[in-house]
Design a protein around this motif. Structure first.
Motif, PDB file in Angstrom:
ATOM      1  N   ALA A 146       0.834  -1.141  -0.122  1.00 42.55           N
ATOM      2  CA  ALA A 146      -0.005  -0.160   0.159  1.00 42.55           C
ATOM      3  C   ALA A 146       0.729   1.255   0.000  1.00 42.55           C
ATOM      4  CB  ALA A 146      -0.843  -0.059   1.189  1.00 42.55           C
ATOM      5  N   LEU A 147       1.969   1.359   0.732  1.00 45.62           N
ATOM      6  CA  LEU A 147       2.779   2.501   0.963  1.00 45.62           C
ATOM      7  C   LEU A 147       3.898   2.583   0.103  1.00 45.62           C
ATOM      8  CD1 LEU A 147       2.888   2.819   5.129  1.00 45.62           C
ATOM      9  CD2 LEU A 147       1.198   3.809   3.243  1.00 45.62           C
ATOM     10  N   GLY A 148       4.492   1.493  -0.335  1.00 46.73           N
ATOM     11  CA  GLY A 148       5.840   1.250  -1.169  1.00 46.73           C
ATOM     12  C   GLY A 148       6.855   1.017  -0.034  1.00 46.73           C
ATOM     13  N   PHE A 149       8.035   0.432  -0.646  1.00 46.52           N
ATOM     14  CA  PHE A 149       8.854   0.048   0.410  1.00 46.52           C
ATOM     15  C   PHE A 149       9.562   1.238   1.039  1.00 46.52           C
ATOM     16  CE2 PHE A 149      13.272  -1.121   1.238  1.00 46.52           C
ATOM     17  CZ  PHE A 149      13.084  -2.462   2.010  1.00 46.52           C
ATOM     18  N   GLN A 150       9.970   1.919   0.292  1.00 49.90           N
ATOM     19  CA  GLN A 150      10.871   3.349   0.858  1.00 49.90           C
ATOM     20  C   GLN A 150       9.841   3.671   1.971  1.00 49.90           C
ATOM     21  OE1 GLN A 150      13.671   3.763   0.684  1.00 49.90           O
ATOM     22  NE2 GLN A 150      14.348   2.238  -0.893  1.00 49.90           N
ATOM     23  N   GLN A 151       8.633   4.137   1.586  1.00 48.95           N
ATOM     24  CA  GLN A 151       7.637   4.846   2.609  1.00 48.95           C
ATOM     25  C   GLN A 151       7.301   3.853   3.963  1.00 48.95           C
ATOM     26  OE1 GLN A 151       6.757   7.954   2.422  1.00 48.95           O
ATOM     27  NE2 GLN A 151       5.767   7.858   4.513  1.00 48.95           N
ATOM     28  N   THR A 152       7.249   2.470   3.692  1.00 54.36           N
ATOM     29  CA  THR A 152       7.334   1.682   4.821  1.00 54.36           C
ATOM     30  C   THR A 152       8.390   2.004   5.696  1.00 54.36           C
ATOM     31  OG1 THR A 152       5.889   0.363   3.618  1.00 54.36           O
ATOM     32  CG2 THR A 152       6.727  -0.703   5.552  1.00 54.36           C
ATOM     33  N   VAL A 153       9.699   1.884   5.336  1.00 56.32           N
ATOM     34  CA  VAL A 153      10.752   1.958   5.852  1.00 56.32           C
ATOM     35  C   VAL A 153      10.695   3.318   6.554  1.00 56.32           C
ATOM     36  CG1 VAL A 153      13.221   2.103   5.798  1.00 56.32           C
ATOM     37  CG2 VAL A 153      12.168   0.552   4.574  1.00 56.32           C
ATOM     38  N   ALA A 154      10.520   4.383   6.041  1.00 55.09           N
ATOM     39  CA  ALA A 154      10.130   5.802   6.496  1.00 55.09           C
ATOM     40  C   ALA A 154       9.196   5.837   7.666  1.00 55.09           C
ATOM     41  CB  ALA A 154      10.064   6.792   5.679  1.00 55.09           C
ATOM     42  N   THR A 155       8.275   5.387   7.337  1.00 55.64           N
ATOM     43  CA  THR A 155       7.064   5.100   8.576  1.00 55.64           C
ATOM     44  C   THR A 155       7.302   4.348   9.731  1.00 55.64           C
ATOM     45  OG1 THR A 155       5.441   5.483   6.801  1.00 55.64           O
ATOM     46  CG2 THR A 155       4.674   4.593   8.896  1.00 55.64           C
ATOM     47  N   LEU A 156       8.163   3.237   9.688  1.00 48.17           N
ATOM     48  CA  LEU A 156       8.266   2.312  10.763  1.00 48.17           C
ATOM     49  C   LEU A 156       9.686   2.641  11.395  1.00 48.17           C
ATOM     50  CD1 LEU A 156       6.966  -1.102   9.343  1.00 48.17           C
ATOM     51  CD2 LEU A 156       5.916   0.603  10.616  1.00 48.17           C
ATOM     52  N   SER A 157      10.509   3.323  10.875  1.00 50.20           N
ATOM     53  CA  SER A 157      12.027   3.508  11.277  1.00 50.20           C
ATOM     54  C   SER A 157      11.665   4.412  12.512  1.00 50.20           C
ATOM     55  CB  SER A 157      12.843   4.362  10.130  1.00 50.20           C
ATOM     56  OG  SER A 157      13.291   3.533   9.195  1.00 50.20           O
ATOM     57  N   GLY A 158      10.800   5.267  12.832  1.00 48.42           N
ATOM     58  CA  GLY A 158      10.768   5.837  13.978  1.00 48.42           C
ATOM     59  C   GLY A 158      10.180   5.216  15.055  1.00 48.42           C
ATOM     60  N   HIS A 159       9.832   3.992  14.853  1.00 47.39           N
ATOM     61  CA  HIS A 159       9.166   3.094  15.892  1.00 47.39           C
ATOM     62  C   HIS A 159      10.085   2.541  16.889  1.00 47.39           C
ATOM     63  CE1 HIS A 159       5.698   3.610  13.413  1.00 47.39           C
ATOM     64  NE2 HIS A 159       4.808   2.829  14.363  1.00 47.39           N
ATOM     65  N   ARG A 160       9.685   2.107  18.097  1.00 45.88           N
ATOM     66  CA  ARG A 160      10.821   1.693  19.005  1.00 45.88           C
ATOM     67  C   ARG A 160      10.606   0.208  19.015  1.00 45.88           C
ATOM     68  NH1 ARG A 160      10.695   4.064  25.008  1.00 45.88           N
ATOM     69  NH2 ARG A 160      11.409   5.716  23.686  1.00 45.88           N
ATOM     70  N   LEU A 161       9.379  -0.298  18.581  1.00 40.53           N
ATOM     71  CA  LEU A 161       9.104  -1.765  18.603  1.00 40.53           C
ATOM     72  C   LEU A 161       8.411  -2.058  17.410  1.00 40.53           C
ATOM     73  CD1 LEU A 161       9.275  -4.575  19.932  1.00 40.53           C
ATOM     74  CD2 LEU A 161       7.160  -4.067  21.259  1.00 40.53           C
ATOM     75  N   LEU A 162       8.484  -3.254  16.616  1.00 37.17           N
ATOM     76  CA  LEU A 162       7.739  -3.855  15.717  1.00 37.17           C
ATOM     77  C   LEU A 162       7.396  -5.319  15.969  1.00 37.17           C
ATOM     78  CD1 LEU A 162       6.238  -4.137  13.058  1.00 37.17           C
ATOM     79  CD2 LEU A 162       8.638  -4.400  12.042  1.00 37.17           C
ATOM     80  N   CYS A 163       6.082  -5.506  16.323  1.00 40.79           N
ATOM     81  CA  CYS A 163       5.540  -6.803  16.595  1.00 40.79           C
ATOM     82  C   CYS A 163       5.113  -7.660  15.615  1.00 40.79           C
ATOM     83  CB  CYS A 163       4.704  -6.810  17.813  1.00 40.79           C
ATOM     84  SG  CYS A 163       5.517  -6.420  19.321  1.00 40.79           S
ATOM     85  N   ILE A 164       5.550  -8.717  15.178  1.00 35.05           N
ATOM     86  CA  ILE A 164       5.214  -9.643  13.820  1.00 35.05           C
ATOM     87  C   ILE A 164       4.544 -10.940  14.056  1.00 35.05           C
ATOM     88  CG2 ILE A 164       5.520 -10.214  11.285  1.00 35.05           C
ATOM     89  CD1 ILE A 164       8.256  -8.526  11.634  1.00 35.05           C
ATOM     90  N   ASP A 165       2.938 -11.113  13.995  1.00 34.57           N
ATOM     91  CA  ASP A 165       2.370 -12.215  14.262  1.00 34.57           C
ATOM     92  C   ASP A 165       2.594 -12.941  13.202  1.00 34.57           C
ATOM     93  OD1 ASP A 165       1.357 -13.862  16.330  1.00 34.57           O
ATOM     94  OD2 ASP A 165      -0.727 -13.010  16.136  1.00 34.57           O
ATOM     95  N   GLU A 166       2.519 -14.329  13.583  1.00 31.09           N
ATOM     96  CA  GLU A 166       2.355 -15.639  12.462  1.00 31.09           C
ATOM     97  C   GLU A 166       3.251 -15.029  11.207  1.00 31.09           C
ATOM     98  OE1 GLU A 166       0.862 -17.955  13.048  1.00 31.09           O
ATOM     99  OE2 GLU A 166      -0.783 -17.132  14.766  1.00 31.09           O
ATOM    100  N   PHE A 167       4.725 -15.214  11.608  1.00 28.21           N
ATOM    101  CA  PHE A 167       5.588 -14.923  10.767  1.00 28.21           C
ATOM    102  C   PHE A 167       6.029 -16.334  10.001  1.00 28.21           C
ATOM    103  CE2 PHE A 167       9.786 -13.792   9.094  1.00 28.21           C
ATOM    104  CZ  PHE A 167      10.163 -12.521   9.543  1.00 28.21           C
ATOM    105  N   GLU A 168       5.717 -16.000   8.836  1.00 25.88           N
ATOM    106  CA  GLU A 168       5.820 -17.083   7.848  1.00 25.88           C
ATOM    107  C   GLU A 168       6.060 -16.760   6.281  1.00 25.88           C
ATOM    108  OE1 GLU A 168       2.564 -19.706   7.878  1.00 25.88           O
ATOM    109  OE2 GLU A 168       2.498 -19.937  10.049  1.00 25.88           O
ATOM    110  N   LEU A 169       7.091 -17.148   5.795  1.00 20.87           N
ATOM    111  CA  LEU A 169       7.439 -16.836   4.662  1.00 20.87           C
ATOM    112  C   LEU A 169       7.138 -17.864   3.356  1.00 20.87           C
ATOM    113  CD1 LEU A 169      11.270 -15.855   4.934  1.00 20.87           C
ATOM    114  CD2 LEU A 169       9.101 -14.544   5.217  1.00 20.87           C
ATOM    115  N   ASP A 170       6.267 -17.556   2.429  1.00 15.78           N
ATOM    116  CA  ASP A 170       5.459 -18.002   1.730  1.00 15.78           C
ATOM    117  C   ASP A 170       6.132 -18.318   0.288  1.00 15.78           C
ATOM    118  OD1 ASP A 170       3.911 -18.769   3.453  1.00 15.78           O
ATOM    119  OD2 ASP A 170       2.608 -17.328   2.881  1.00 15.78           O
ATOM    120  N   ASP A 171       7.023 -17.320  -0.053  1.00 17.59           N
ATOM    121  CA  ASP A 171       7.549 -17.484  -1.620  1.00 17.59           C
ATOM    122  C   ASP A 171       8.927 -16.573  -1.508  1.00 17.59           C
ATOM    123  OD1 ASP A 171       7.205 -14.415  -2.138  1.00 17.59           O
ATOM    124  OD2 ASP A 171       5.039 -15.108  -2.100  1.00 17.59           O
ATOM    125  N   PRO A 172       9.658 -16.999  -2.563  1.00 15.75           N
ATOM    126  CA  PRO A 172      11.158 -16.031  -2.671  1.00 15.75           C
ATOM    127  C   PRO A 172      11.065 -14.515  -2.454  1.00 15.75           C
ATOM    128  CG  PRO A 172      11.117 -17.724  -4.254  1.00 15.75           C
ATOM    129  CD  PRO A 172       9.485 -17.621  -3.589  1.00 15.75           C
TER     130      PRO A 172
END
Length: 366
Positions: A145-171
């Motif tokens: 939705a945001l694009g990679f660079q904007q996602t990095v910019a948006t989340l870089s100011g966070h102290r913590l990122l929690c990721i639930d159900e972490f699973e990689l489904d494709d390369p």
């Protein structure tokens, strides 16, 4: 043992209003809402480390509470309450964590991983806008939705990122998430994740993991793995998936219960293909119960994976599901349950079964 918070559906008075249908909903979700909603779902609003009750026969559960409490305290200082129920003690905040900049909770279904992850989010001493919580799918949807660079910019100011159900489904997801998390770690963001797969085994059985070993190992280096043993609380001491109701009963309940949707299962599955999974949560806005007729076994993998996402959103929002057709523990065939996505399918079965139990009182009331 781990004991979850009560999630019984609230009583709903009878009415004769014609129900709507999920298959009639095609919500438009602005990117701002995707970011604002990166908080623990309603089911986990009130969970804390103090409400997690470790199984005394599973020491890994108590260890996880202690490690995560220390991790949260290290992200901002202050004393942290540790322990379940009446058994609580306070631990002085340790120095900022060294080594891996994240923790990774690995274990089976229903051992309380999401409870602990949400508790970590609540315990981390930072404003909500500086903490993000979402599933792996929601994170990749945010990038879309945001694009990679904007996602990095948006989340870089966070102290913590929690990721639930972490699973990689494709390369593609492997490279995307590896790069994203690497940049966030470099920016000082702490990471926490849950999964049913150890970090070094992500993607195993789904694609040629050896071709992406460098990226997978890079992900593992960001986390300290914590194994949590135990049995699924959703089925502990409870009956198997409840028997489905008749089409007539499901329809009657849908018409008698305000805020309920009524869908023919094949029609709903067809509609899900036309809606981006990032919008499935919005599809359930203001829905108090879901009624499905004609539930049948799914043989198409893409269709099954879309249903997994919908099941997750319904479970997060504690929306009961009343259905006719085959029981939910038979919704995915043996071949699919033996394949590379089996962990997702077992999770969906576990959650849909829990929601089906929650819906049983509606049939008595309707």
């Amino acid at each position: 043992m781990y004991v979850p918070s009560s999630s019984a559906p609230a009583p709903i008075s009878a009415d004769t209003t014609s129900p709507g249908a999920l298959s009639e909903r095609t919500p438009r979700v602005p990117a701002e809402r995707l970011v604002a909603e990166m908080v623990p779902p309603p089911r986990f609003d009130s969970v804390r480390f103090s409400t997690y009750v470790p199984d005394p026969d599973r020491p890994s559960q108590a260890e996880a509470v202690t490690v995560l409490a220390d991790f949260a305290a290290g992200l901002g200082g202050g004393a942290t309450a540790v322990g379940g129920g009446a058994r609580r003690w306070f631990r002085k905040a340790p120095a900022a964590p060294k080594g891996p900049r994240g923790v990774y909770l690995d274990g089976g279904y229903g051992v309380g991983k999401t409870h602990l992850l949400a508790s970590l989010w609540h315990a981390t001493p930072a404003e909500p806008r500086l903490k993000a919580f979402g599933t792996f799918v929601e994170l990749t949807n945010l990038v879309g939705a945001l694009g990679f660079q904007q996602t990095v910019a948006t989340l870089s100011g966070h102290r913590l990122l929690c990721i639930d159900e972490f699973e990689l489904d494709d390369p593609g997801d492997t490279v995307l998430v590896s790069t994203l998390l690497g940049k966030l770690v470099d920016a000082g963001v702490a990471l926490a994740a849950t999964s049913n797969t150890l970090p070094g085994k992500l993607g195993e059985g789904r694609f040629a993991a050896a071709d992406f070993l460098r990226e997978i190992q890079g992900l593992a280096a960001h986390f300290r793995p914590l194994r949590i043993d135990g049995e699924d609380y959703r089925h502990r001491g409870l009956p198997e998936a409840p028997a489905p109701f008749t089409d007539e009963t499901v329809t009657r309940v849908a018409y008698a219960t305000p805020g309920t949707t009524l869908d023919d299962f094949p029609t709903l599955l067809e509609h899900l293909a036309s809606v981006h999974p990032s919008r499935y949560g919005a599809m359930t806005d203001d829905v108090r119960a879901v009624c499905l007729t004609g539930v049948k076994e799914i043989s198409d993998q893409s269709t099954a994976l879309r249903l997994v996402v919908l099941a997750d959103r319904l479970y997060d929002r504690e929306v009961p599901v009343l259905a006719s057709g085959v029981p939910f523990d038979r919704i995915f065939g043996p071949e699919m349950l033996a394949g590379g996505y089996r962990k997702k399918y077992f999770r969906a079965i576990s959650r849909l079964t829990a929601l089906a139990r929650d819906a049983k009182p509606l049939a008595a009331e309707g």
